[in-house]
Structures are given as structure tokens and as C-alpha cells.
Motif scaffolding. Structure first.
Motif, PDB file in Angstrom:
ATOM      1  N   GLY A  41       8.800   0.538  -9.772  1.00 50.84           N
ATOM      2  CA  GLY A  41       7.536   0.911  -9.233  1.00 50.84           C
ATOM      3  C   GLY A  41       7.000   1.297  -7.750  1.00 50.84           C
ATOM      4  O   GLY A  41       7.882   1.385  -7.074  1.00 50.84           O
ATOM      5  N   THR A  42       5.770   1.292  -7.936  1.00 52.40           N
ATOM      6  CA  THR A  42       5.301   1.760  -6.515  1.00 52.40           C
ATOM      7  C   THR A  42       5.746   0.772  -5.478  1.00 52.40           C
ATOM      8  O   THR A  42       6.222   0.963  -4.455  1.00 52.40           O
ATOM      9  N   CYS A  43       5.597  -0.611  -5.799  1.00 49.76           N
ATOM     10  CA  CYS A  43       5.964  -1.396  -4.616  1.00 49.76           C
ATOM     11  C   CYS A  43       7.404  -1.284  -4.237  1.00 49.76           C
ATOM     12  O   CYS A  43       7.542  -1.071  -2.885  1.00 49.76           O
ATOM     13  N   VAL A  44       8.386  -1.234  -5.135  1.00 50.38           N
ATOM     14  CA  VAL A  44       9.778  -0.899  -4.729  1.00 50.38           C
ATOM     15  C   VAL A  44       9.979   0.190  -4.087  1.00 50.38           C
ATOM     16  O   VAL A  44      10.977   0.486  -3.241  1.00 50.38           O
ATOM     17  N   ARG A  46       8.024   3.255  -3.720  1.00 60.04           N
ATOM     18  CA  ARG A  46       7.247   3.936  -2.599  1.00 60.04           C
ATOM     19  C   ARG A  46       5.989   3.252  -1.989  1.00 60.04           C
ATOM     20  O   ARG A  46       5.186   3.954  -2.049  1.00 60.04           O
ATOM     21  N   GLY A  47       6.196   1.901  -1.885  1.00 59.12           N
ATOM     22  CA  GLY A  47       5.028   1.072  -1.400  1.00 59.12           C
ATOM     23  C   GLY A  47       5.443   0.107  -0.395  1.00 59.12           C
ATOM     24  O   GLY A  47       5.916   0.226   0.387  1.00 59.12           O
ATOM     25  N   LYS A  52       7.425  -1.801   4.407  1.00 61.34           N
ATOM     26  CA  LYS A  52       7.673  -2.836   5.504  1.00 61.34           C
ATOM     27  C   LYS A  52       8.880  -2.580   6.247  1.00 61.34           C
ATOM     28  O   LYS A  52       8.765  -2.977   7.276  1.00 61.34           O
ATOM     29  N   LEU A  53       9.699  -1.791   5.676  1.00 62.36           N
ATOM     30  CA  LEU A  53      10.981  -1.611   6.397  1.00 62.36           C
ATOM     31  C   LEU A  53      10.677  -0.661   7.630  1.00 62.36           C
ATOM     32  O   LEU A  53      11.148  -0.780   8.556  1.00 62.36           O
ATOM     33  N   LEU A  54       9.865   0.267   7.332  1.00 62.52           N
ATOM     34  CA  LEU A  54       9.281   1.083   8.238  1.00 62.52           C
ATOM     35  C   LEU A  54       8.495   0.395   9.515  1.00 62.52           C
ATOM     36  O   LEU A  54       8.543   0.767  10.484  1.00 62.52           O
TER      37      LEU A  54
END
Length: 461
Positions: A41-44, A46-47, A52-54
């Protein structure tokens, strides 16, 4: 022939849907879950996770600069955007595979296709297969909303496309003033980009504590981010590889990329909800549900962002788990949506839980405010011009701490722990009785003794 093929069909393989599928299967239900894009989903995908990695990647620029004050000589550092994106994509692929594996290990069946309603119990899959399910859970999440169509809207990217840019833009204009807009403004600024943030309101982070809003804006502007409030983008022109954004106030801004992060809407288009009789909440546009996530149709439920209640991943997970326990686990579980910790991973980051000062003053007759702003120890040697904000909101009649707001490094980590104390209805006396851990920034939370402000509402005659 059995009336139903399965006990539970879950539409959407995001955090809420996956948790519900796994728990329901663990309770012995026959479960199928459909995801038309990628599991996670969105969180994993493209969310939260790639964002958080960026954030981590962009923060190294500041860390390298700060290191000089501590005696480190570091050769000229360079950043390679394609390398970061490739490494991010590799981690997201690993997580996606883990999500699929964990669902399948629970006994649920995963189908990588779209599912739409034919009626309240029947779903038609993109493969042409028709499934009849006793219970159906809608967990399709949300999607970026670009708002009103304007000339040149086709040139705008959202929080979906931003993770897949082939090159790092030298200049970017971001419209929005919430979580996503601020986080990406700080991410790109950390990578050395020229960032302009445009927001229609009078200040960023609408709905947050006023002191937090002011502090965050000040810190972002000190970092070189241009923040223009009280205006919107009315038109976008493209000239070769560059764009010109025309603002409502008459100004024009050139950039290499234009991103809108002005909100998200429930992802309900084309699901066939009308065929199933599922009602939409007229107040927020999400699927209307009760406190147990049940829709207007008794056998159909909805959790997560598609309900547009509180659009946070842990909330979707908790709602999905509670649904599965209630319907299949013979345990009645109602989710408590009060005092939910949340964070904005801008730089410096925001961590908050409980009531804002404004909310507390509207709710209680006596409110005490404890607030401090200070230069963090690291900055005394690094030389960075930054300050930490810490604020406690207290019900003066009961001494209960009803809100905590932090802006500074590790704010999110700190507020997650403080969320336990506030959920347990800890008092200011409990905070005062807790020994300080020195030297930390968080020790300020247990050493503030004198209210910075006190409000007493006069009783009505």
C-alpha cells in the motif's frame, strides 16, 4: 453448493488490509485479499517508508556540515540521486515481498488484481473471476488530490511520482502546507535544491499547535526554504524542461519541477460501491463507518484512509486488527482514536500527542502551559542556527498533561514514549517526580516547573 466461496474478501493490500487478512486467517477464516498495484500500500510503496529513507539521505548534508565543529575534516561530499533511488527501490521490493509472504503464511490467498462490487456479497476480479464472500473489507487507502483543475495541471507531480524522478531538480516549487509538503520541502532542501513552498493558508501545518506552526516555519526559513502563504498556483507554463508557476498574487516562479501536496482523498473510484449500497460520509468523502468500522451494509466494513477518519498507518493497522478480532475472533474490540501520537518528518522534525493549546482552552476552564525554547547542545559547537521547542499543555483543574508538542531532533521518538504517559493520564506532578536524564534535550520535559502561561475561563453567570 455453499452460499459463499470464502469468509472474508479484503480489497486492498496496504497496512490495514494486510493486518486484517492475517489476523482473520489466524482465527480460522477463509480469506482472500486483492491488490491491483503492489502489496504494502501507500505506506510501504510510496509513502512513509520511502519518504523516511529520503529524509535520512537528505539529513547527511547537515550532519557533514556539523561535523566540522567537532574536529572532523571531510573531503568534499557529493550526492547521487539515482543511487539513492535505486537503493530505495531495492528496499521497497524486499518489503513488498515480505508483505506477500506473511499474508500467504497466514493462510490467506493473495490475488494481484482489481476487485469491484457486483452486489453486497459478490466481487468481480480483473481476471474475470467472480467471488462470493460472507464478509468484505474495503481497505483501498487514499490517493493524491490535485484540487481544482488549472491550466498546466498536467505538468504537476504528486507524492506518487516524486519517488521516481530520474534526476534531482535544482529548483522545485511545492504547493501545500501539511505533512507531505513540508517533509518534501525539507528533503529537497537537504539535497541542496532551491525550494519554494506555496500555501493558501496563513501558516503551515493547519491543525497543529500554534507555537509548533510558528517554530517550524521559522526553522524552515532559516534553512533557506522560501515559504509563501496566502496564495495558490493558478497556472503552470512549460518552457522546454523548465516550468513557470503563476501565483494568485501575481508573482511568477521558475522551477525545474512542480509538486502539489495539498491533500489526499479516499480511493473509492470505480469500486462499484453503489451496487453494494455502501454509503459515503457527506462530511469527509470517505466511506461512512461506525465505531467498529462497519459500513451502512452490515456485512461490509472499511478501515484506514478510505474512511478518511485519521489517515495514519498505525491507525489503519489497529482498525484492521480490531475488525478481524471482532468479526472472526469472538472478541469485541473498539478502536480508541484519542491521543494518537503523530510526527512530521521535516527538519527539524515534529512530534505531537494530545491536545493543542487552542483545543485545551476550548475544552477546559483552567489550562496551564509549560513551554521552553533552547539551543540544543550539539549546535553550541556545530554553530548551526537552530532551536528546540518543547511544550506541555496541562488541565489546570486535574493537573493532567493533556498535550505534548516537540520540534527538534528525535521529536518523534520522544513523543512515541510520551504517548504512553498521556494515554495513562499522567499528571504534571508525575512528570515532575520523574528524574531527569542528563544531558538530553528531553530532560526539559521533566524540569519545567513554572507555567509560561495560565488561562482561567470565567464561569458564566
Amino acid at each position: 453448493m455453499a452460499e459463499f466461496d470464502i469468509d472474508l474478501f479484503v480489497i486492498g493490500g496496504g497496512s490495514g488490509g494486510v493486518r486484517a487478512a492475517r489476523i482473520a486467517a489466524g482465527h480460522g477464516a477463509r480469506v482472500m485479499i486483492a491488490e491491483e498495484y503492489r502489496m504494502g500500500g501507500t505506506c510501504v510503496i510510496r509513502g512513509c517508508v520511502p519518504k523516511k529513507l529520503l529524509v535520512y539521505a537528505s539529513h547527511f548534508h547537515q550532519d557533514i556540515e556539523d561535523a566540522a565543529g567537532f574536529g572532523w575534516t571531510i573531503p568534499s561530499a557529493t550526492f547521487d540521486w539515482p543511487t539513492m533511488i535505486a537503493n530505495k527501490d531495492r528496499e521497497i521490493a524486499r518489503l513488498e515481498a515480505a508483505y506477500t509472504t506473511n499474508v500467504e503464511k497466514s493462510g490467506a490467498r493473495v490475488v494481484k488484481t482489481r476487485a469491484v462490487f457486483e452486489d453486497a456479497h459478490t466481487l468481480r476480479l480483473g481476471t474475470g473471476e467472480t467471488i462470493r464472500s460472507k464478509t468484505i473489507l474495503i481497505a483501498t487507502g487514499g490517493a493524491p488530490n490535485h484540487g481544482q483543475a488549472i491550466p498546466g495541471i498536467e505538468h504537476v507531480i504528486s507524492s506518487n511520482e516524486v519517488f521516481h524522478l530520474p534526476t534531482l531538480p535544482r529548483r522545485i516549487l511545492i504547493q501545500g502546507g501539511g505533512y507531505i509538503a513540508l517533509e518534501f520541502a525539507c528533503i529537497f532542501a537537504g539535497f541542496g535544491c532551491d525550494v519554494t513552498l506555496v500555501y493558501r493558508g496563513d501558516n503551515v501545518l493547519r491543525g497543529f499547535d500554534e507555537d509548533v506552526r510558528d517554530h517550524v516555519r521559522s526553522e524552515m526559513e532559516k534553512a533557506g526554504i522560501t515559504i509563501l502563504t496566502g496564495c495558490t498556483v493558478n497556472k503552470i507554463d512549460k518552457h522546454g524542461k523548465e516550468f513557470t508557476s503563476h501565483l494568485s498574487g501575481g508573482a511568477s516562479i521558475a522551477s525545474d519541477q512542480v509538486m502539489f501536496a495539498i491533500g489526499r482523498h479516499p480511493n473509492i473510484g470505480g469500486l462499484g460501491l453503489e451496487k453494494a449500497g455502501v454509503a459515503i460520509n457527506p462530511n469527509n468523502g470517505g466511506i461512512q463507518v461506525d465505531s467498529f468500522s462497519r459500513t451502512s451494509v452490515p456485512n461490509i466494513y472499511a478501515v484506514g484512509d478510505v474512511t478518511h477518519r485519521i489517515n495514519l498507518t498505525p491507525v489503519a493497522i489497529r482498525e484492521g486488527h480490531a475488525f478481524a478480532d471482532t468479526v472472526f475472533g469472538k472478541r469485541t474490540v473498539e478502536v480508541d482514536h484519542a491521543d494518537i501520537p503523530t510526527a512530521v518528518f521535516c527538519q527539524p522534525e515534529v512530534g505531537t500527542v494530545g491536545l493543542t493549546e487552542t483545543q485545551a482552552r476550548a475544552q477546559f476552564s483552567h489550562v496551564d502551559i509549560y513551554k521552553t525554547s533552547f539551543r540544543p547542545m550539539k549546535a553550541t559547537i556545530s554553530g548551526r542556527d537552530t532551536r528546540v521547542l518543547m511544550k506541555l499543555v496541562v488541565d489546570g483543574s486535574t493537573d493532567r498533561v493533556v498535550g505534548c508538542h516537540i520540534v527538534g531532533d528525535c521529536a518523534a521518538e520522544t513523543v512515541q514514549v510520551l504517548g504512553i504517559a498521556i494515554k495513562m493520564k499522567a499528571t504534571k506532578a508525575d512528570f515532575d517526580a520523574t528524574m531527569a536524564l542528563h544531558p538530553t534535550a528531553a530532560e526539559e520535559l521533566v524540569t519545567m516547573r513554572t507555567p509560561s502561561a495560565r488561562y482561567v475561563r470565567e464561569a458564566a453567570e
